[in-house]
Design a protein around this motif. Structure first.
Motif, short mmCIF file in Angstrom:
data_model
loop_
_atom_site.label_atom_id
_atom_site.label_comp_id
_atom_site.label_asym_id
_atom_site.label_seq_id
_atom_site.Cartn_x
_atom_site.Cartn_y
_atom_site.Cartn_z
N ALA A 138 -0.98 -0.24 -1.97
CA ALA A 138 -1.37 -1.13 -0.58
C ALA A 138 -2.12 -2.66 -0.59
N LEU A 139 -2.15 -2.59 -2.12
CA LEU A 139 -2.93 -4.27 -2.28
C LEU A 139 -1.64 -4.64 -2.76
N GLU A 140 -0.79 -4.02 -3.45
CA GLU A 140 0.89 -4.81 -3.75
C GLU A 140 0.93 -5.49 -2.54
N ALA A 141 1.45 -4.82 -1.78
CA ALA A 141 1.95 -5.33 0.07
C ALA A 141 0.57 -5.80 0.59
N LYS A 142 -0.27 -6.18 0.54
CA LYS A 142 -1.17 -7.48 0.51
C LYS A 142 -1.03 -8.33 0.80
N ASP A 143 -0.75 -8.51 -1.28
CA ASP A 143 -0.64 -9.69 -1.72
C ASP A 143 0.94 -10.67 -1.64
N PHE A 144 1.78 -9.53 -1.92
CA PHE A 144 3.23 -9.56 -1.45
C PHE A 144 3.69 -10.53 0.74
N GLU A 145 1.86 -10.26 1.34
CA GLU A 145 2.01 -10.63 2.96
C GLU A 145 3.75 -9.97 3.10
N ASP A 146 3.73 -7.73 3.06
CA ASP A 146 5.28 -7.18 3.44
C ASP A 146 4.48 -6.61 4.53
N ASP A 147 4.54 -7.47 5.36
CA ASP A 147 3.60 -6.51 6.91
C ASP A 147 4.59 -4.94 7.12
N LYS A 148 5.76 -5.06 7.07
CA LYS A 148 6.68 -4.16 7.01
C LYS A 148 6.01 -2.37 6.19
N ALA A 149 5.86 -2.84 4.72
CA ALA A 149 4.90 -2.30 3.92
C ALA A 149 4.19 -1.83 4.43
N LEU A 150 3.15 -2.45 4.66
CA LEU A 150 1.79 -1.74 5.45
C LEU A 150 1.77 -0.97 6.35
N VAL A 151 2.76 -1.13 7.57
CA VAL A 151 3.35 -0.02 8.64
C VAL A 151 3.20 0.86 8.41
N LEU A 152 4.71 1.01 7.06
CA LEU A 152 4.92 1.89 6.42
C LEU A 152 4.09 2.65 5.65
N LEU A 153 3.53 2.23 5.52
CA LEU A 153 1.93 3.05 4.25
C LEU A 153 1.19 3.22 5.65
N ARG A 154 1.31 2.76 6.53
CA ARG A 154 -0.32 3.26 7.54
C ARG A 154 0.30 4.98 8.35
N GLU A 155 1.61 4.83 8.19
CA GLU A 155 2.04 6.19 8.99
C GLU A 155 2.19 6.91 7.88
N LEU A 156 2.36 7.08 6.61
CA LEU A 156 2.59 7.91 5.58
C LEU A 156 1.36 8.35 5.51
N LEU A 157 0.57 7.40 5.50
CA LEU A 157 -0.49 8.00 4.76
C LEU A 157 -1.95 9.48 5.68
N PRO A 158 -0.76 9.33 7.05
CA PRO A 158 -1.87 10.48 7.94
C PRO A 158 -1.36 11.85 7.46
N GLN A 159 0.06 11.48 7.24
CA GLN A 159 0.89 12.59 6.78
C GLN A 159 0.56 13.15 5.20
N ILE A 160 0.37 12.12 4.67
CA ILE A 160 0.15 12.33 3.42
C ILE A 160 -1.42 13.15 3.62
N ASP A 161 -2.32 13.10 3.91
CA ASP A 161 -4.26 12.97 3.87
C ASP A 161 -3.76 15.02 4.41
N SER A 162 -2.68 14.77 5.61
CA SER A 162 -2.73 16.74 5.78
C SER A 162 -2.47 17.44 4.56
N THR A 163 -1.41 17.00 3.87
CA THR A 163 -1.31 17.90 2.34
C THR A 163 -1.90 17.73 1.41
N THR A 164 -2.77 17.16 1.48
CA THR A 164 -3.88 17.05 0.97
C THR A 164 -5.11 18.00 1.25
N GLU A 165 -5.12 18.27 2.57
CA GLU A 165 -5.93 19.30 2.95
C GLU A 165 -5.85 20.55 2.67
#
Length: 156
Positions: A73-100
């Motif tokens: 996430a820090l890397e995406a922010k530093d590179f001002e990569d909005d596409k990467a940040l959107v992907l991160l926001r999309e995938l993290l909830p799915q990953i979070d459900s596997t964490t549970e």
């Protein structure tokens, strides 16, 4: 511009090491999971191996959440990569459900008493955990590919 590239390479080159160590943890986790799944029937003598799997599972999940995803996430922010940040926001909830699911597995089998009380259900729990972790690995691989590999090309 050259100075910024040097700084970026120095800064984000360490992320390679974090990801490499984390992926090695993943390999060890998968091997332990496969070993136990292939056992079939379990006895109380298997408890230490089951507890070791629980420890590897919690360590792996923790490093992902508190180290790898944060760095990506820090890397995406530093590179001002909005596409990467959107992907991160999309995938993290799915990953979070596997964490549970991983934490539930750990809570169910993390102690000798827990293991011994539920050995009969362990093959089913291992199968379910395997399916969920395979989904998680797929999402994590997508994050690494889209977030980190794209940025590493820019730092090279």
């Amino acid at each position: 511009m050259l100075e910024r590239c040097k700084t970026a390479q120095e800064r984000w080159g360490g992320v390679h090491e974090i990801i490499d160590r984390w992926l090695e943890q993943r390999r060890q986790l998968i091997e332990a999971l496969i070993y136990l799944r292939e056992r079939g029937e379990f006895t109380p003598t298997d408890t230490p191996k089951i507890q070791a799997l629980c420890e590897m599972l919690v360590d792996y999940v923790s490093v992902g959440h508190f180290n790898v995803y944060e760095q990506l996430a820090l890397e995406a922010k530093d590179f001002e990569d909005d596409k990467a940040l959107v992907l991160l926001r999309e995938l993290l909830p799915q990953i979070d459900s596997t964490t549970e699911v991983a934490i539930e597995f750990n809570d169910k089998y993390d102690t000798k008493d827990h293991c011994n009380d539920q050995l009969e259900a362990l093959p089913f729990s291992l199968q379910a955990l395997s399916v969920v972790m395979a989904d998680r690995f797929q999402h994590e691989d997508q994050l690494i590919k889209e977030l980190h590999e794209a940025h590493s090309e820019k730092t090279a």
